[in-house]
Design a protein around this motif. Structure first.
Motif, PDB file in Angstrom:
ATOM      1  N   LEU A 162       3.257  -8.015   8.583  1.00  0.00           N
ATOM      2  CA  LEU A 162       2.298  -8.227   9.662  1.00  0.00           C
ATOM      3  C   LEU A 162       2.011  -6.895  10.337  1.00  0.00           C
ATOM      4  O   LEU A 162       2.952  -6.201  10.766  1.00  0.00           O
ATOM      5  N   CYS A 163       0.738  -6.539  10.458  1.00  0.00           N
ATOM      6  CA  CYS A 163       0.323  -5.289  11.092  1.00  0.00           C
ATOM      7  C   CYS A 163      -0.403  -5.640  12.390  1.00  0.00           C
ATOM      8  O   CYS A 163      -1.513  -6.186  12.355  1.00  0.00           O
ATOM      9  N   ALA A 164       0.209  -5.299  13.531  1.00  0.00           N
ATOM     10  CA  ALA A 164      -0.262  -5.785  14.822  1.00  0.00           C
ATOM     11  C   ALA A 164      -1.164  -4.804  15.562  1.00  0.00           C
ATOM     12  O   ALA A 164      -1.263  -4.849  16.785  1.00  0.00           O
ATOM     13  N   GLY A 165      -1.842  -3.938  14.836  1.00  0.00           N
ATOM     14  CA  GLY A 165      -2.885  -3.130  15.442  1.00  0.00           C
ATOM     15  C   GLY A 165      -2.522  -1.697  15.741  1.00  0.00           C
ATOM     16  O   GLY A 165      -1.356  -1.300  15.749  1.00  0.00           O
ATOM     17  N   ASP A 166      -3.590  -0.890  15.981  1.00  0.00           N
ATOM     18  CA  ASP A 166      -3.494   0.541  16.288  1.00  0.00           C
ATOM     19  C   ASP A 166      -2.793   1.321  15.191  1.00  0.00           C
ATOM     20  O   ASP A 166      -1.996   2.228  15.466  1.00  0.00           O
ATOM     21  N   LEU A 167      -3.103   0.958  13.942  1.00  0.00           N
ATOM     22  CA  LEU A 167      -2.540   1.658  12.789  1.00  0.00           C
ATOM     23  C   LEU A 167      -3.672   2.186  11.905  1.00  0.00           C
ATOM     24  O   LEU A 167      -4.653   1.479  11.680  1.00  0.00           O
ATOM     25  N   PRO A 168      -3.549   3.394  11.370  1.00  0.00           N
ATOM     26  CA  PRO A 168      -4.562   3.904  10.444  1.00  0.00           C
ATOM     27  C   PRO A 168      -4.623   3.046   9.187  1.00  0.00           C
ATOM     28  O   PRO A 168      -3.592   2.554   8.710  1.00  0.00           O
ATOM     29  N   SER A 169      -5.808   2.871   8.648  1.00  0.00           N
ATOM     30  CA  SER A 169      -5.956   2.069   7.436  1.00  0.00           C
ATOM     31  C   SER A 169      -5.181   2.670   6.273  1.00  0.00           C
ATOM     32  O   SER A 169      -4.681   1.940   5.405  1.00  0.00           O
ATOM     33  N   GLU A 170      -5.025   3.995   6.274  1.00  0.00           N
ATOM     34  CA  GLU A 170      -4.262   4.636   5.199  1.00  0.00           C
ATOM     35  C   GLU A 170      -2.797   4.218   5.227  1.00  0.00           C
ATOM     36  O   GLU A 170      -2.145   4.138   4.184  1.00  0.00           O
ATOM     37  N   TYR A 171      -2.287   3.967   6.418  1.00  0.00           N
ATOM     38  CA  TYR A 171      -0.903   3.516   6.558  1.00  0.00           C
ATOM     39  C   TYR A 171      -0.750   2.095   6.019  1.00  0.00           C
ATOM     40  O   TYR A 171       0.221   1.783   5.315  1.00  0.00           O
ATOM     41  N   ILE A 172      -1.724   1.239   6.326  1.00  0.00           N
ATOM     42  CA  ILE A 172      -1.706  -0.117   5.783  1.00  0.00           C
ATOM     43  C   ILE A 172      -1.811  -0.067   4.264  1.00  0.00           C
ATOM     44  O   ILE A 172      -1.113  -0.800   3.555  1.00  0.00           O
ATOM     45  N   ASP A 173      -2.671   0.812   3.756  1.00  0.00           N
ATOM     46  CA  ASP A 173      -2.785   1.009   2.300  1.00  0.00           C
ATOM     47  C   ASP A 173      -1.428   1.323   1.690  1.00  0.00           C
ATOM     48  O   ASP A 173      -1.027   0.758   0.673  1.00  0.00           O
ATOM     49  N   PHE A 174      -0.735   2.272   2.322  1.00  0.00           N
ATOM     50  CA  PHE A 174       0.565   2.702   1.792  1.00  0.00           C
ATOM     51  C   PHE A 174       1.551   1.543   1.779  1.00  0.00           C
ATOM     52  O   PHE A 174       2.256   1.317   0.787  1.00  0.00           O
ATOM     53  N   ILE A 175       1.619   0.802   2.871  1.00  0.00           N
ATOM     54  CA  ILE A 175       2.573  -0.307   2.968  1.00  0.00           C
ATOM     55  C   ILE A 175       2.298  -1.349   1.898  1.00  0.00           C
ATOM     56  O   ILE A 175       3.216  -1.823   1.207  1.00  0.00           O
ATOM     57  N   VAL A 176       1.027  -1.706   1.732  1.00  0.00           N
ATOM     58  CA  VAL A 176       0.671  -2.734   0.755  1.00  0.00           C
ATOM     59  C   VAL A 176       0.968  -2.266  -0.668  1.00  0.00           C
ATOM     60  O   VAL A 176       1.558  -2.997  -1.473  1.00  0.00           O
ATOM     61  N   SER A 177       0.559  -1.049  -0.982  1.00  0.00           N
ATOM     62  CA  SER A 177       0.744  -0.560  -2.349  1.00  0.00           C
ATOM     63  C   SER A 177       2.216  -0.322  -2.671  1.00  0.00           C
ATOM     64  O   SER A 177       2.648  -0.485  -3.820  1.00  0.00           O
ATOM     65  N   THR A 178       3.011   0.033  -1.669  1.00  0.00           N
ATOM     66  CA  THR A 178       4.429   0.306  -1.898  1.00  0.00           C
ATOM     67  C   THR A 178       5.252  -0.972  -1.971  1.00  0.00           C
ATOM     68  O   THR A 178       6.085  -1.138  -2.870  1.00  0.00           O
ATOM     69  N   LEU A 179       5.016  -1.888  -1.026  1.00  0.00           N
ATOM     70  CA  LEU A 179       5.848  -3.090  -0.938  1.00  0.00           C
ATOM     71  C   LEU A 179       5.265  -4.270  -1.708  1.00  0.00           C
ATOM     72  O   LEU A 179       5.991  -5.193  -2.078  1.00  0.00           O
ATOM     73  N   ASN A 180       3.945  -4.280  -1.912  1.00  0.00           N
ATOM     74  CA  ASN A 180       3.292  -5.292  -2.745  1.00  0.00           C
ATOM     75  C   ASN A 180       3.644  -6.719  -2.318  1.00  0.00           C
ATOM     76  O   ASN A 180       4.055  -7.546  -3.137  1.00  0.00           O
ATOM     77  N   LYS A 181       3.464  -6.986  -1.019  1.00  0.00           N
ATOM     78  CA  LYS A 181       3.718  -8.318  -0.469  1.00  0.00           C
ATOM     79  C   LYS A 181       2.489  -8.777   0.314  1.00  0.00           C
ATOM     80  O   LYS A 181       1.689  -7.953   0.760  1.00  0.00           O
TER      81      LYS A 181
END
Length: 242
Positions: free
Chosen positions: A30-49
């Motif tokens: 869960l990403c609750a805001g004020d985060l760069p989209s690149e950081y969300i990209d990294f989390i998704v691609s790394t953890l794949n959940k």
């Protein structure tokens, strides 16, 4: 079900080559805001959940791709000339701002032994303090929450529960919030908790400069208990069966 919650700050323990091993047992993010989209990209691609995100009051360069924006003359500066289109699964994450979802990738066991999908809803933005993008008065936010009522009632009929997780950027009023205009919480979130009793309300926005500050608060209502969690930087929550 173990869930990684992040907001407001890029945490070096998450943004790490060892993140996959460190968070190998999580089921969702869960990403609750004020985060760069690149950081969300990294989390998704790394953890794949399965990952859900909302917008806060900063890092809004892509906000106009998910919401119609009222402005005076010309394209809004956040759009960079791009047209709005469906980005619900962009960055490998699902946008849940002012929406609800029944996620069949994440199943929960009921008291009767049956399985049902995770029930989640979200609300982007903060209290209005300078009139900038994605800021709302309490009345404006209440109107947005009212649009979620049909889905909450349908969930209650189908599954016996309205909501598992309410993902927000701001906190409820007088729960983890501050008294300055920017960081006041929404009173209407308290109404939402009293009415639909989500198991968790996960928020960001309130920075924890002392990591010993309270980040978890339980709210008891006649409809059930809601655990309010500040996701600042990162934290983990566990959702058990009904």
């Amino acid at each position: 079900m173990k869930i990684l919650c992040v907001s407001d700050q890029i945490d070096p323990l998450v943004y790490s080559t060892k993140a996959k091993e460190r968070f190998s047992d999580i089921d969702a993010i869960l990403c609750a805001g004020d985060l760069p989209s690149e950081y969300i990209d990294f989390i998704v691609s790394t953890l794949n959940k399965p990952t859900y995100f909302i917008f806060g009051n900063h890092n809004l360069s892509e906000f106009g791709l998910y919401h119609k924006i009222k402005h005076r003359g010309g394209a809004h500066p956040t759009l960079n000339g791009m047209s709005s289109y469906d980005l619900s699964g962009s960055h490998g994450a699902d946008y849940i701002g002012f929406k609800s979802a029944r996620d069949k990738r994440l199943m929960i066991k009921t008291k009767g032994g049956k399985m049902r999908p995770l029930l989640i809803a979200g609300a982007s933005g903060s209290m209005r303090y300078n009139g900038a993008l994605n800021q709302y008065t309490d009345f404006q936010m209440m109107m947005k929450l009212i649009s979620l009522i049909p889905a909450m009632l349908t969930n209650k009929i189908l599954y016996g529960k309205a909501l598992d997780i309410f993902l927000t950027h701001a906190s409820p009023r007088h729960v983890h919030d501050r008294e300055d205009p920017c960081h006041k919480g929404f009173e209407c979130f308290n109404w939402f908790i009293r009415t639909f009793a989500p198991t968790f309300l996960v928020h960001g926005h309130i920075h924890l400069y002392d990591m010993n500050e309270q980040r978890v608060t339980k709210i008891e209502t006649k409809n059930g208990t809601t655990t309010v969690v500040n996701a600042y930087s990162y934290t983990l929550i566990e959702l058990t069966g009904d």
